[in-house]
Write a protein that holds these residues in place. Structure first.
Motif, PDB file in Angstrom:
ATOM      1  N   UNK A 173       8.175  -1.892  -1.825  1.00  0.00           N
ATOM      2  CA  UNK A 173       6.865  -1.245  -1.670  1.00  0.00           C
ATOM      3  C   UNK A 173       5.945  -1.694  -2.794  1.00  0.00           C
ATOM      4  N   UNK A 174       4.799  -2.264  -2.440  1.00  0.00           N
ATOM      5  CA  UNK A 174       3.816  -2.739  -3.407  1.00  0.00           C
ATOM      6  C   UNK A 174       2.627  -1.787  -3.444  1.00  0.00           C
ATOM      7  N   UNK A 175       2.138  -1.498  -4.636  1.00  0.00           N
ATOM      8  CA  UNK A 175       0.959  -0.646  -4.788  1.00  0.00           C
ATOM      9  C   UNK A 175       0.074  -1.217  -5.893  1.00  0.00           C
ATOM     10  N   UNK A 176      -1.222  -1.392  -5.570  1.00  0.00           N
ATOM     11  CA  UNK A 176      -2.141  -2.010  -6.520  1.00  0.00           C
ATOM     12  C   UNK A 176      -2.456  -1.125  -7.715  1.00  0.00           C
ATOM     13  N   UNK A 177      -2.375   0.191  -7.536  1.00  0.00           N
ATOM     14  CA  UNK A 177      -2.682   1.107  -8.632  1.00  0.00           C
ATOM     15  C   UNK A 177      -1.404   1.515  -9.357  1.00  0.00           C
ATOM     16  N   UNK A 236       1.053  -1.277  -9.813  1.00  0.00           N
ATOM     17  CA  UNK A 236       0.110  -2.187 -10.484  1.00  0.00           C
ATOM     18  C   UNK A 236       0.290  -3.631 -10.002  1.00  0.00           C
ATOM     19  N   UNK A 237       0.602  -3.763  -8.728  1.00  0.00           N
ATOM     20  CA  UNK A 237       0.863  -5.095  -8.171  1.00  0.00           C
ATOM     21  C   UNK A 237       0.073  -5.271  -6.881  1.00  0.00           C
ATOM     22  N   UNK A 238      -0.726  -6.332  -6.850  1.00  0.00           N
ATOM     23  CA  UNK A 238      -1.501  -6.647  -5.645  1.00  0.00           C
ATOM     24  C   UNK A 238      -1.011  -8.002  -5.123  1.00  0.00           C
ATOM     25  N   UNK A 239      -0.031  -8.018  -4.220  1.00  0.00           N
ATOM     26  CA  UNK A 239       0.553  -9.290  -3.795  1.00  0.00           C
ATOM     27  C   UNK A 239      -0.432 -10.110  -2.968  1.00  0.00           C
ATOM     28  N   UNK A 240      -0.292 -11.421  -3.085  1.00  0.00           N
ATOM     29  CA  UNK A 240      -1.071 -12.335  -2.246  1.00  0.00           C
ATOM     30  C   UNK A 240      -0.248 -12.699  -1.024  1.00  0.00           C
ATOM     31  N   UNK A 259       0.829  -1.198   0.000  1.00  0.00           N
ATOM     32  CA  UNK A 259       0.000   0.000   0.000  1.00  0.00           C
ATOM     33  C   UNK A 259       0.856   1.238   0.000  1.00  0.00           C
ATOM     34  N   UNK A 260       0.760   2.038  -1.056  1.00  0.00           N
ATOM     35  CA  UNK A 260       1.622   3.209  -1.194  1.00  0.00           C
ATOM     36  C   UNK A 260       0.841   4.494  -0.999  1.00  0.00           C
TER      37      UNK A 260
END
Length: 735
Positions: free
Chosen positions: A408-412, A452-456, A387-388
């Protein structure tokens, strides 16, 4: 908005102040942080100020200290007595060891004092305190002059490089100068010359007390922004009189604390008051310090290049980034942590009697308590931050600063989270500076970024720690038919109708108004019509109302437009530099010709005439308190004034009934009302987005990383970035 020139040669150049030389033109202006009031906090205050000295600031001015008990801001407020000054030797020693210069500000509160000993030029009560100040007798005036001199002498003996006299912002020296607060008939108030006699006498006495080697600064009010304040001729005569009595530097101040014109909040244009500073500079032979909303170093450089000032006061920017001068000198301007002038963690805290800090730097004024200790190489951990938004980004930066390896992972596709929406609100354009700084700071810290990454949960098993900062989703109400619980909202729940936890806030009633969430509106996925109802009047609801009604273009981007917007004029033309504010005329609504006492506020201008968009906007809340009551102490009144000026119809004590083809049906008291609108914007608070956190916590295998939940994912408060960032940094400090 001014276009700055590149480079910082002027801002970083040294300057001879007569008594000594400062290494650059950056002054850390006086700002109370809550560590000044007790001598026991001297070590914490020393750490706070010494870090700014190590960061390269040219001159530090402390928070205000009273010369005597009468002048304290609060009953236990800071006073420059012998015990306090003895404890301050640790402050001056640490600042000097960092090659810094520091002066102590002497501030007598006058009628702004929050205690029964308050005294001023005349008897009376200010709008800021319930205590009535007594009138200083002629002997009392002389005693106060002596107290200033004695306090200044003690400060220099404690190692300070000089003192500053607070003669601005409506404190005692300013109160003697203005006809509004000084109608004495003796030698201290009979006409402009007599009104000047007290501050001039204080300056002369202090100059004698501190000797020839110490610096004497005077903070002079250039624009009182109150009726019957000073005019420009009086201010210039005062300035020349001060220099004749040995004042070395004139530091400029704008507006009294009781003024109904904002002077430091983020909606004030950058460097809005420097034309007056330039005019002062042309009239005196001592260095002049510019202040108020000069947060951007590039703007500060331009002010110096234009000859409008000799030095720049940057108080809150040095809360945000204590190493701002050093970063400029090292060519790291893009990595400066910007102050967004939100006041949320600094001035709002101080005025509520709490210790100040900074929304974007929670270590400010807590340097000895919130420590980011570097880790040994063998103890480095692989840290994933998911979450960024503000919490996630600051957690990543703090973890990397300690030496951990951070991803750092951010879904958007963008950094910033819900702060991107806040930056779209007119008057909050400076929030964009924080958004622009994050990519540069993350790159400099070596943080790996995956957009653009939504880690599991499975994707994160290779990390030692996972900081979940997935934020919040807008809370959606169950429309078209829902009923409140009848008991009112709980203290820790949003001030909205009963709501579902659905994340899709875009349900629409058939053939009725379009129902959209604030997120859809502010991110451009939906548009509002000409008649809008906003459900939920917390901070987000107020922001949405301003987004829909603010003048275009925003007055924040043009100082002349902003001054006209707030009635600010040249003090050479009108005393105090402020036009009288006309009383708002009642607005006629379909269900009422006057304010009917049912909770609907109709006392606003009927038709905005200042470039605002011509929308009919209704702002509704369940609580019966006034709208905006929970906003910040120093900013809430500005938002409320803008709502009134925009003609926003405010409804309190509302029970929501239904939405149908006619519009929004509500009940206020016993009266049922239909609000005919084409758009309903839901600002019903937020729900935590913690799916990933729950998956990780449920896994509980030997390979599962330690999980830390921060920010909105932990507590879905109303976009409380200050709490979220503080929690994120504290979590990183404990890894």
């Amino acid at each position: 908005m001014r276009t700055p020139r590149p480079g910082y040669a002027r801002l970083l150049s040294p300057l001879d102040l007569g008594r000594f030389e400062v290494r650059n033109r950056i002054v850390m202006g006086s700002m109370h942080v809550g560590l000044e009031d007790s001598p026991a906090d001297a070590d914490k205050l020393a750490a706070y100020l010494a870090e700014r000295a190590r960061g390269g600031v040219g001159l530090i001015v402390t928070g205000g200290y009273s010369p005597d008990r009468t002048g304290r801001l609060t009953p236990r407020g800071g006073q420059a007595d012998e015990r306090t000054m003895e404890r301050h030797r640790v402050i001056t020693r640490e600042v000097h060891e960092a090659d810094g210069r520091i002066i102590l500000q002497l501030l007598h509160a006058g009628r702004y004092a929050f205690h029964p000993l308050a005294a001023s030029a005349r008897a009376g009560k200010s709008p800021l305190t319930r205590f009535r100040a007594r009138r200083l007798t002629r002997r009392g005036v002389q005693r106060t002059i002596d107290h200033f001199a004695a306090a200044a002498h003690r400060a220099v003996q404690a190692g300070y490089d000089g003192v500053e006299l607070m003669g601005s912002e409506g404190y005692l020296l300013n109160q003697f100068l203005a006809p509004a607060t000084n109608r004495r008939r003796d030698r201290w108030g009979r006409g402009a010359e007599a009104r000047r006699a007290f501050p001039l006498a204080v300056a002369a006495a202090v100059r004698e007390a501190i000797g020839p080697d110490a610096l004497l600064s005077y903070r002079i009010s250039l624009l009182d922004l109150v009726p019957e304040g000073q005019d420009w001729v009086e201010t210039m005569v005062l300035a020349r009189g001060l220099t004749e009595r040995g004042v070395d530097v004139l530091s400029t101040g704008i507006g009294w604390h009781e003024s109904r014109v904002p002077t430091i909040v983020t909606s004030v244009p950058r460097a809005a008051f420097t034309p007056l500073t330039e005019r002062l500079r042309m009239s005196v032979d001592v260095p002049v310090v510019a202040s108020n909303r000069i947060h951007d170093p590039a703007v500060a450089e331009q002010v110096l290049a234009d000859g409008q000032a000799d030095l720049i006061s940057m108080a809150r920017p040095l809360l945000a980034d204590p190493h701002l001068p050093a970063k400029l000198a090292d060519g790291r301007a893009s990595q400066v942590v910007p102050c967004i002038a939100c006041n949320q963690a600094c001035l709002d805290k101080v005025f509520d009697g709490q210790r100040a800090s900074c929304l974007v730097n929670p270590r400010a004024a807590r340097e000895t308590e919130l420590v980011l200790t570097p880790v040994l190489e063998r103890r480095r951990r692989r840290v994933a931050v998911v979450g960024a938004g503000p919490a996630g980004i600051e957690a990543a930066l703090a973890s990397a600063e300690r030496g951990h390896v951070v991803t750092l992972f951010e879904a958007s596709a963008e950094l910033g989270g819900q702060l991107r929406m806040a930056a779209r609100i007119p008057g909050k354009e400076d929030y964009g500076q924080l958004l622009n700084s994050w990519p540069m700071r993350l790159a400099a810290a070596g943080v790996g970024i995956r957009l653009d990454t939504r880690p599991t949960a499975e994707d994160l098993l290779g990390f030692h720690d996972v900081i979940v900062a997935t934020g919040v989703a807008p809370r959606a109400v169950d429309l078209p038919g829902f009923a409140p619980d009848g008991n009112g909202p709980a203290a820790d729940t949003p001030d909205t109708p009963d709501a579902t936890d659905a994340t899709d806030a875009s349900k629409s009633a058939a053939a009725g108004p379009q129902v959209i969430s604030y997120a859809d509106l502010l991110e451009g996925r939906a548009e509002a019509g000409q008649r809008v109802a906003i459900i939920g009047a917390g901070g987000i609801g107020v922001d949405v109302a301003q987004f829909l009604t603010a003048p275009q273009p925003s007055p924040t981007l043009d100082a002349d437009t902003w001054r006209e917007h707030w009635g600010v004029v040249d003090p050479a033309e009108r005393r105090g530099g402020i036009l009288p504010r006309p009383r708002p005329q009642p607005r006629v609504t379909p269900d009422s010709e006057t304010s009917d006492g049912t909770g609907t506020d109709v006392s606003a201008d009927a038709r905005p005439t200042d470039g605002r968009r011509s929308r009919e906007v209704h702002l509704l809340q369940r609580k019966e308190t006034k709208i905006g009551a929970g906003l910040g102490r120093t900013t809430g009144w500005v938002h409320r004034a803008e709502l009134r000026r925009a003609g926003v119809v405010q409804h309190t004590g509302v029970a929501y009934q239904r939405i149908d083809e006619q519009g929004l049906h509500i009940t206020v008291g016993e009266e049922q009302t239909l609000i005919e609108v084409d758009t309903v914007v839901i600002c019903a608070g937020q729900v935590s987005e913690r799916t990933l956190a729950d998956e990780l916590l449920a896994a509980r295998s030997g390979r599962t990383p330690r999980v830390h939940v921060v920010g909105g994912a932990d507590v879905a408060a109303e976009l409380d970035a200050e709490r979220a960032i503080r929690q994120a940094v504290e979590t990183s400090a404990g890894l």
